[in-house]
Design a protein around this motif. Structure first.
Motif, PDB file in Angstrom:
ATOM      1  N   ARG A 189     -37.501  12.848  -5.143  1.00 28.43           N
ATOM      2  CA  ARG A 189     -38.421  13.923  -5.309  1.00 28.43           C
ATOM      3  C   ARG A 189     -38.995  14.169  -3.975  1.00 28.43           C
ATOM      4  O   ARG A 189     -39.441  13.078  -3.593  1.00 28.43           O
ATOM      5  CB  ARG A 189     -39.358  13.722  -6.515  1.00 28.43           C
TER       6      ARG A 189
ATOM      7  N   GLU B 146     -36.405   8.485  -7.690  1.00 30.16           N
ATOM      8  CA  GLU B 146     -36.692   8.346  -8.994  1.00 30.16           C
ATOM      9  C   GLU B 146     -35.708   7.365  -9.859  1.00 30.16           C
ATOM     10  O   GLU B 146     -36.127   6.987 -10.915  1.00 30.16           O
ATOM     11  CB  GLU B 146     -36.886   9.689  -9.505  1.00 30.16           C
TER      12      GLU B 146
ATOM     13  N   ALA C  71     -34.989   3.037  -6.548  1.00 34.83           N
ATOM     14  CA  ALA C  71     -35.877   3.641  -7.575  1.00 34.83           C
ATOM     15  C   ALA C  71     -37.092   2.881  -7.395  1.00 34.83           C
ATOM     16  O   ALA C  71     -37.499   1.721  -7.183  1.00 34.83           O
ATOM     17  CB  ALA C  71     -35.427   3.654  -9.090  1.00 34.83           C
TER      18      ALA C  71
END
Length: 611
Positions: free
Chosen positions: A86, A119, A182
């Protein structure tokens, strides 16, 4: 053809300037320190010579984006072959506490913050920062600094870049490679100027403060109708086009984007047009943002100390308007030259501006119950006298008109109608004071007599029996969509047979489905320009005022669906391809969206809303 569609761009900003970011994360347009300042990133106009701040991700398979609700904080999610990441883009802006009576309501940091957060899975890629100062006319030097930042400078300007991953400098470009698991991130901060640090450690606090600023501002929007998200996005966009230090409102964020491809209709819209800014003031007032309207009056008080005696068509945000020059070293968007800097229309005669400003002033004064701040009230008698004097003195003179035609001047119907509107508004403003401190009863009566004479003249001279419509100028067969706008200001009765016939003729001759061209005459410029989006919304208003509410609502909904995925509009739309054309985001279009959403909400009572 590698140039991105104009609709690919999102906008962020800090009420001092704006940045345009493409769907793939490339920041391709940024002028610092203000909207009309020299561009440091302008790949928008030349992908080879113009600099950019790019995000180059490996193996991208999909993207989606949005603004955080009620904000101008952009979020883009990229799905890659190995993960999901993101990107959050914003320009830091925090609320001033307390908000002063005049001046900026926020504190801008002159920064662009780009936060990348993985993410899921793993993602790899690199940041690429390559500014090109002074519209790519100055050589760029890049110097690594001991703390890991990079200082770019050239043409008397400078910018600092800092990242949470190491920056490597080569030939005026800085790159920062990353591989993220992540939960990991790679932030980049760009800071204008050579002094101080980039502020990399303050990004989290800046994000929270910026979100708070925009959500608080959005929360004060008084529109509660069925198109709230559309209206709010347009309002947030108009707020981005304000310049908080001066109170000015620019017409658009960009320059040089073409209205015709091919063609030479490429202009610089990063200035304060009296007309466009006045439109925007009415939109702000319609949504309860009276302070933004008062701030524009502050801008005019400083830009025009003559209090209307020497009112200009357009202003730079600071200092005099620059001369129009051609940046012939730039290729232009999709090779559409020339790229113009400055705007020669600043020397034109456009008399409708007196009416435009009086409409905005009247709308603002009504919103504050005719009890404005002292700094506004003290100048009202003199300003009214000067503006009405201009109208009466110039009522029979030709001008270039709303469309800034660069040929011979004409007796343009829209101009004449706006002169009537201006005198009508001036009379209403003056009659609001029972003690007649703004103008004497005799003076008001003189304005009203002149207004009726002007109205009678344009009703008689503007009608062309052979065409069966009100036309662009006296005695002309040329149709003009601006006549519809005059209807919205009550210069004509929307229910009259002649207005109905004019609307029908304009739809037939200037229409392209739901869209409208401004005109179809030979204006001496190259190429066939696209349809003018605001004109299509004026048609919505005319339908509503003619008791054709269902048609108006259906047309409005089809038109707002033509924005990009974020609800942003440029100035025009190509009728054949549906592509956006012209400078973006365009205040003219977003103002029309707001005012016609408000108009539809008021439709049952036929309450007027300025367009």
């Amino acid at each position: 053809m590698t140039d991105r569609p104009i609709a690919d761009y999102a906008v962020i900003g800090d009420t001092c300037t704006t940045a345009l970011i493409a769907r793939d994360g490339s920041l391709d347009w940024l002028c610092w320190p203000r909207h009309d300042g020299p561009a440091v990133f302008l790949a928008l106009l030349d992908r080879e010579r113009g600099g950019a701040c790019r995000l180059a991700l490996d193996g991208v398979t999909g993207t989606e984006r949005r603004y955080r609700p009620g904000t101008n904080i952009l979020e883009t999610v990229f799905v890659t072959e190995t993960g999901r990441v993101r990107l959050t883009d914003f320009m830091p802006l925090s609320r001033r506490e307390p908000v002063p009576e005049e001046g900026p309501d926020g504190c801008a940091q002159a920064r662009v913050v780009r936060r990348l957060a993985c993410e899921a899975g793993t993602v790899s890629g690199r940041w690429i920062v390559r500014p090109t100062f002074d519209y790519a006319r100055a050589a760029t030097a890049a110097e690594p600094e001991p703390e890991g930042t990079v200082l770019f400078h050239g043409g008397g300007d400078a910018m600092r870049a800092a990242a949470t991953v190491p920056l490597d400098v080569r030939e005026g470009t800085a790159q920062a490679a990353f591989r993220l698991e992540a939960g990991e991130g790679a932030d980049l901060v760009l800071a204008h100027g050579a002094e101080g640090d980039a502020g990399l450690g303050r990004t989290e606090a800046w994000l929270a403060a910026t979100e708070d600023y925009w959500q608080e501002w959005s929360g004060r929007c008084t529109y509660r109708g069925p198109y709230r998200e559309t209206v709010l996005r347009s309002a947030l966009t108009l707020k981005l086009l304000t310049h908080a230090p001066s109170g000015g409102i620019v017409a658009a964020a960009t320059m040089g984007l073409p209205e015709a491809v091919p063609g030479n209709r490429n202009y610089d819209y990063r200035y304060v047009w009296m007309r466009d800014a006045s439109f925007t003031v009415t939109a702000f007032v319609n949504l309860g943002y009276d302070r933004e309207a008062a701030e524009f009056l502050r801008f005019l008080r400083n830009a025009d100390p003559s209090r209307g005696r020497h009112l200009q068509l357009m202003y730079a945000l600071e200092g005099p308007m620059p001369d129009e020059v051609i940046l012939d070293h730039l290729r232009g968007w999709r090779g559409t030259e020339p790229v113009r800097l400055g705007n020669a229309a600043s020397d034109q005669r456009q008399f409708d501006i007196y009416g435009e400003f009086l409409v905005a002033l009247h709308h603002y004064l009504e919103a504050v119950d005719f009890d404005p701040p002292v700094k506004v009230n003290d100048h009202l008698p003199e300003a009214l006298a000067h503006l009405t004097g201009h109208i009466i003195d110039r009522r029979r003179e030709p001008d270039h008109g709303i469309w800034e035609l660069r040929g011979d001047m004409r007796q343009i119907l829209h101009t004449k109608a706006m002169l009537w509107v201006g005198l009508d508004c001036a009379a209403q403003i003056a009659r609001s004071d029972p003690e007649h401190r703004l103008a004497s009863p005799e003076t008001i009566a003189e304005w009203e007599r002149a207004a009726e004479e002007i109205r009678a003249e344009y009703h008689a001279e503007g009608w062309n029996e052979a065409v069966g419509a009100y036309t662009m100028d006296y005695g002309s067969p040329d149709l003009d969509a601006a006549v519809l706008r005059a209807v919205l200001f009550r210069a004509f009765d929307a229910r009259s047979p002649r207005v109905a016939a004019t609307l029908e003729r304009i739809e037939a001759a200037l229409g392209a489905g739901d869209l409208l061209y401004r005109y179809r005459l030979d204006d001496g410029l190259e190429g066939q320009e696209a349809t003018f989006t605001a004109c299509a919304f004026w048609r919505v208003g005319c339908l509503a005022l003619a008791d054709r509410g269902a048609e108006a609502t259906a047309l409005f909904e089809r038109l707002i669906a033509r924005g990009n995925d974020l609800g942003l509009f440029a100035e025009e739309i190509d009728a054949e391809t549906g592509e956006q054309r012209g400078n973006v985001p365009q205040g003219f279009t977003h103002m029309a969206i707001i005012n016609h959403a408000v108009r539809l909400a008021q439709m049952d009572g036929h309450a007027p809303a300025d367009a």
